[in-house]
Design a protein around this motif. Structure first.
Motif, PDB file in Angstrom:
ATOM      1  N   HIS A  19      -7.667   3.866   6.494  1.00 28.31           N
ATOM      2  CA  HIS A  19      -6.283   3.402   6.444  1.00 28.31           C
ATOM      3  C   HIS A  19      -5.846   3.171   5.000  1.00 28.31           C
ATOM      4  CE1 HIS A  19      -7.195   2.528  10.662  1.00 28.31           C
ATOM      5  NE2 HIS A  19      -5.885   2.555  10.861  1.00 28.31           N
ATOM      6  N   GLN A  20      -4.610   3.571   4.727  1.00 25.18           N
ATOM      7  CA  GLN A  20      -3.971   3.269   3.451  1.00 25.18           C
ATOM      8  C   GLN A  20      -3.086   2.048   3.646  1.00 25.18           C
ATOM      9  OE1 GLN A  20      -4.057   4.847   0.143  1.00 25.18           O
ATOM     10  NE2 GLN A  20      -3.216   2.791  -0.136  1.00 25.18           N
ATOM     11  N   TYR A  21      -3.380   0.988   2.877  1.00 25.63           N
ATOM     12  CA  TYR A  21      -2.619  -0.246   2.978  1.00 25.63           C
ATOM     13  C   TYR A  21      -1.876  -0.524   1.677  1.00 25.63           C
ATOM     14  CZ  TYR A  21      -5.759  -1.260   6.927  1.00 25.63           C
ATOM     15  OH  TYR A  21      -6.467  -1.206   8.097  1.00 25.63           O
ATOM     16  N   VAL A  22      -0.798  -1.297   1.786  1.00 23.86           N
ATOM     17  CA  VAL A  22      -0.159  -1.934   0.647  1.00 23.86           C
ATOM     18  C   VAL A  22      -0.088  -3.422   0.945  1.00 23.86           C
ATOM     19  CG1 VAL A  22       1.940  -2.188  -0.723  1.00 23.86           C
ATOM     20  CG2 VAL A  22       1.176   0.095  -0.032  1.00 23.86           C
ATOM     21  N   TYR A  23      -0.574  -4.220   0.017  1.00 27.26           N
ATOM     22  CA  TYR A  23      -0.554  -5.671   0.140  1.00 27.26           C
ATOM     23  C   TYR A  23       0.228  -6.282  -1.017  1.00 27.26           C
ATOM     24  CZ  TYR A  23      -4.390  -5.479   3.563  1.00 27.26           C
ATOM     25  OH  TYR A  23      -5.153  -5.228   4.671  1.00 27.26           O
ATOM     26  N   ASN A  24       0.660  -7.517  -0.819  1.00 32.22           N
ATOM     27  CA  ASN A  24       1.155  -8.310  -1.934  1.00 32.22           C
ATOM     28  C   ASN A  24       0.471  -9.666  -1.923  1.00 32.22           C
ATOM     29  OD1 ASN A  24       2.860 -10.507  -0.741  1.00 32.22           O
ATOM     30  ND2 ASN A  24       4.082  -8.788   0.023  1.00 32.22           N
ATOM     31  N   HIS A  25       0.524 -10.326  -3.062  1.00 32.07           N
ATOM     32  CA  HIS A  25      -0.030 -11.687  -3.169  1.00 32.07           C
ATOM     33  C   HIS A  25       0.636 -12.378  -4.348  1.00 32.07           C
ATOM     34  CE1 HIS A  25      -2.850 -11.267  -6.731  1.00 32.07           C
ATOM     35  NE2 HIS A  25      -2.475 -10.021  -6.531  1.00 32.07           N
ATOM     36  N   GLU A  26       0.593 -13.683  -4.326  1.00 30.55           N
ATOM     37  CA  GLU A  26       1.121 -14.464  -5.435  1.00 30.55           C
ATOM     38  C   GLU A  26       0.043 -14.560  -6.511  1.00 30.55           C
ATOM     39  OE1 GLU A  26       4.125 -15.536  -5.948  1.00 30.55           O
ATOM     40  OE2 GLU A  26       4.926 -14.951  -3.983  1.00 30.55           O
ATOM     41  N   SER A  27       0.336 -14.029  -7.679  1.00 28.51           N
ATOM     42  CA  SER A  27      -0.645 -13.999  -8.754  1.00 28.51           C
ATOM     43  C   SER A  27      -0.508 -15.220  -9.657  1.00 28.51           C
ATOM     44  CB  SER A  27      -0.475 -12.737  -9.594  1.00 28.51           C
ATOM     45  OG  SER A  27      -1.258 -12.822 -10.772  1.00 28.51           O
ATOM     46  N   SER A  28      -1.584 -15.945  -9.806  1.00 26.18           N
ATOM     47  CA  SER A  28      -1.599 -17.075 -10.737  1.00 26.18           C
ATOM     48  C   SER A  28      -1.744 -16.589 -12.181  1.00 26.18           C
ATOM     49  CB  SER A  28      -2.748 -18.028 -10.400  1.00 26.18           C
ATOM     50  OG  SER A  28      -3.997 -17.353 -10.472  1.00 26.18           O
ATOM     51  N   THR A  29      -2.227 -15.368 -12.358  1.00 24.78           N
ATOM     52  CA  THR A  29      -2.465 -14.844 -13.703  1.00 24.78           C
ATOM     53  C   THR A  29      -1.178 -14.408 -14.382  1.00 24.78           C
ATOM     54  OG1 THR A  29      -4.644 -14.068 -13.015  1.00 24.78           O
ATOM     55  CG2 THR A  29      -3.753 -13.147 -15.047  1.00 24.78           C
ATOM     56  N   VAL A  30      -0.319 -13.688 -13.665  1.00 22.33           N
ATOM     57  CA  VAL A  30       0.906 -13.177 -14.270  1.00 22.33           C
ATOM     58  C   VAL A  30       2.152 -13.909 -13.777  1.00 22.33           C
ATOM     59  CG1 VAL A  30      -0.089 -10.921 -14.710  1.00 22.33           C
ATOM     60  CG2 VAL A  30       1.139 -11.304 -12.580  1.00 22.33           C
ATOM     61  N   GLY A  31       1.976 -14.849 -12.860  1.00 25.85           N
ATOM     62  CA  GLY A  31       3.067 -15.732 -12.469  1.00 25.85           C
ATOM     63  C   GLY A  31       4.151 -15.093 -11.635  1.00 25.85           C
ATOM     64  N   CYS A  32       3.795 -14.117 -10.807  1.00 23.51           N
ATOM     65  CA  CYS A  32       4.770 -13.500  -9.920  1.00 23.51           C
ATOM     66  C   CYS A  32       4.044 -12.855  -8.750  1.00 23.51           C
ATOM     67  CB  CYS A  32       5.627 -12.481 -10.662  1.00 23.51           C
ATOM     68  SG  CYS A  32       4.716 -10.981 -11.151  1.00 23.51           S
ATOM     69  N   LYS A  33       4.809 -12.338  -7.805  1.00 20.34           N
ATOM     70  CA  LYS A  33       4.217 -11.609  -6.693  1.00 20.34           C
ATOM     71  C   LYS A  33       3.810 -10.225  -7.177  1.00 20.34           C
ATOM     72  CE  LYS A  33       5.957 -12.113  -2.618  1.00 20.34           C
ATOM     73  NZ  LYS A  33       6.882 -12.041  -1.453  1.00 20.34           N
ATOM     74  N   MET A  34       2.584  -9.836  -6.870  1.00 18.08           N
ATOM     75  CA  MET A  34       2.073  -8.528  -7.259  1.00 18.08           C
ATOM     76  C   MET A  34       1.744  -7.710  -6.018  1.00 18.08           C
ATOM     77  SD  MET A  34       2.069  -8.196 -10.590  1.00 18.08           S
ATOM     78  CE  MET A  34       0.851  -6.935 -11.004  1.00 18.08           C
ATOM     79  N   LYS A  35       2.003  -6.412  -6.093  1.00 16.99           N
ATOM     80  CA  LYS A  35       1.660  -5.488  -5.021  1.00 16.99           C
ATOM     81  C   LYS A  35       0.498  -4.587  -5.454  1.00 16.99           C
ATOM     82  CE  LYS A  35       6.373  -5.012  -3.178  1.00 16.99           C
ATOM     83  NZ  LYS A  35       7.413  -4.024  -2.789  1.00 16.99           N
TER      84      LYS A  35
END
Length: 289
Positions: A19-35
């Motif tokens: 399966h090919q997935y795309v996820y997002n998460h809140e990044s503490s490193t760059v201070g924004c939501k990352m995909k």
């Protein structure tokens, strides 16, 4: 497959046996939501498998590699998890981060900026090699002893720099048309003045040509594989592979540079030679057991 912890799944589609997935998460490193994209082969449902991290080039998001390269067939065949992050933080609303396609959003250069305007959010080196790296090991069935990194253009630069600066984390590295000497390329000089100010010693800390000269980590079993198209419009002003080749020769560091006649800088070039890179990383994983 349910969503792993700390992640929100945006999409998922069966491709070949996985399966090919795309996820997002809140990044503490760059201070924004990352995909990010991640392909999970069926084999990873039963056992730990190798991981390849792919870093994309200028203007790309997490979508370019997974929609243009045909990577899913190879990831399924070789039994690799393949993950690819976005190329920069987004939505930070920093003045000047979206004025030029070659700097800022879509163009984070995989560095940790030191200038105050950029240093809070533009920390893509730490994002890739700490937060993202750890997130993948925690949430997917990754064999931590078989992890490689590769990339294209700006991402090829990021892959090489990551390998040279974090040799304990990666068993293998390869690149397609990398920016080889960032501290002297036109893209690099412009970006690094903004990210690091005038201190060129800071620029050199994120320059593959400079880093190989002082590299003291383990060397790969086979020379690092780099593919470069001969008809690449960015070759002369921005990529500068001859400087990395010369630096590797002086440092007795193994490199296998292939100039591919007639190919440009596009994903047509990447898809043509992508399997060679899978073969390369597979051999490095086998030799490291």
């Amino acid at each position: 497959m349910s969503s792993p912890s700390e992640l929100t799944r945006e999409s998922g589609a069966k491709a070949f046996d996985g399966h090919q997935y795309v996820y997002n998460h809140e990044s503490s490193t760059v201070g924004c939501k990352m995909k990010f994209g991640v392909y999970v082969p069926a084999k990873a449902e039963k056992e730990r498998v190798p991981l390849l991290i792919f870093l994309s080039g200028l203007t790309c998001t997490e979508q370019n590699f997974i929609t243009k390269s045909g990577v899913q067939r190879l990831a399924s065949e070789y039994g690799f998890i393949v993950a690819n992050p976005d190329t920069s933080p987004r939505g930070c609303k920093i003045e000047g981060d979206s004025d030029n396609w070659a700097f800022g959003e879509g163009a984070g250069y995989y560095v940790d900026a030191t200038e105050s305007k950029w240093s809070k959010n533009y920390r893509m080196f730490s994002y890739v090699n700490d937060e993202f790296y750890g997130l993948l090991i925690k949430n997917f069935n990754v064999d931590p002893n078989r992890i490689g990194i590769f990339g294209h253009s700006m991402g090829g630069h990021g892959a090489l720099v990551s390998f040279f600066k974090r040799p304990a984390q990666y068993k293998s590295v390869s690149a397609f048309a990398p920016i080889c000497n960032m501290s002297t390329s036109e893209w690099g000089v412009d970006a690094y003045k903004k990210f690091f100010g005038q201190d060129e010693n800071l620029w050199k800390q994120y320059d593959a040509t400079e880093l190989v000269a002082s590299y003291h980590g383990p060397k790969p079993h086979a020379p690092i594989l780099i593919d470069q198209g001969s008809d690449d419009n960015f070759l002369a002003k921005h990529l500068l592979p001859e400087r990395l080749i010369n630096a590797c020769e002086k440092a007795s560091f193994p490199i296998y540079f292939r100039e591919q006649a007639g190919y440009d800088h596009s994903y047509y070039f990447i898809m043509t030679f992508l399997e060679d890179h899978f073969k390369y990383h597979k051999k490095e994983f086998e030799n490291s057991k």
